[in-house]
Design a protein around this motif. Structure first.
Motif, mmCIF file in Angstrom:
data_model
loop_
_atom_site.group_PDB
_atom_site.id
_atom_site.type_symbol
_atom_site.label_atom_id
_atom_site.label_comp_id
_atom_site.label_asym_id
_atom_site.label_seq_id
_atom_site.Cartn_x
_atom_site.Cartn_y
_atom_site.Cartn_z
ATOM 1 N N PHE A 24 0.834 -1.199 0.000
ATOM 2 C CA PHE A 24 0.000 0.000 0.000
ATOM 3 C C PHE A 24 0.876 1.259 0.000
ATOM 4 N N ILE A 25 1.892 1.279 0.830
ATOM 5 C CA ILE A 25 2.794 2.438 0.892
ATOM 6 C C ILE A 25 3.534 2.613 -0.429
ATOM 7 N N TYR A 26 3.990 1.517 -1.036
ATOM 8 C CA TYR A 26 4.684 1.595 -2.328
ATOM 9 C C TYR A 26 3.776 2.212 -3.393
ATOM 10 N N LYS A 27 2.525 1.779 -3.422
ATOM 11 C CA LYS A 27 1.598 2.309 -4.419
ATOM 12 C C LYS A 27 1.296 3.778 -4.173
ATOM 13 N N LYS A 28 1.217 4.196 -2.926
ATOM 14 C CA LYS A 28 0.973 5.598 -2.624
ATOM 15 C C LYS A 28 2.183 6.454 -3.017
ATOM 16 N N ILE A 29 3.384 5.976 -2.771
ATOM 17 C CA ILE A 29 4.590 6.732 -3.109
ATOM 18 C C ILE A 29 4.722 6.901 -4.613
ATOM 19 N N HIS A 30 4.414 5.868 -5.373
ATOM 20 C CA HIS A 30 4.560 5.901 -6.831
ATOM 21 C C HIS A 30 3.280 6.339 -7.547
ATOM 22 N N HIS A 31 2.312 6.854 -6.788
ATOM 23 C CA HIS A 31 1.057 7.387 -7.327
ATOM 24 C C HIS A 31 0.314 6.364 -8.188
ATOM 25 N N LEU A 32 0.280 5.127 -7.746
ATOM 26 C CA LEU A 32 -0.481 4.083 -8.406
ATOM 27 C C LEU A 32 -1.851 3.981 -7.746
#
Length: 63
Positions: A29-37
């Motif tokens: 979830f954090i990865y997707k938020k950081i990369h605007h996915l």
């Protein structure tokens, strides 16, 4: 919990697996938020959104 020495390793393994699974979910979830996915409900329809927009413009072209 942790009372029978014969099953102690199974209990520790289950706890470790649950913690690892939750850490994976949070990290994803954090990865997707950081990369605007997209996350949440929009995640499943995102790959098809470009096709939907193209079909819309094809049918209702600007005149």
């Amino acid at each position: 919990m942790f009372s029978n020495p014969n099953t102690l390793w199974i209990e520790i393994l289950v706890i470790a697996l649950v913690v690892a699974f939750l850490a994976f979910i949070i990290a994803r979830f954090i990865y997707k938020k950081i990369h605007h996915l997209p996350t949440g409900e929009c995640e499943c329809c995102h790959p098809h959104s470009n096709n939907i927009v193209k079909e819309y413009h094809k049918k209702y072209s600007k005149k």
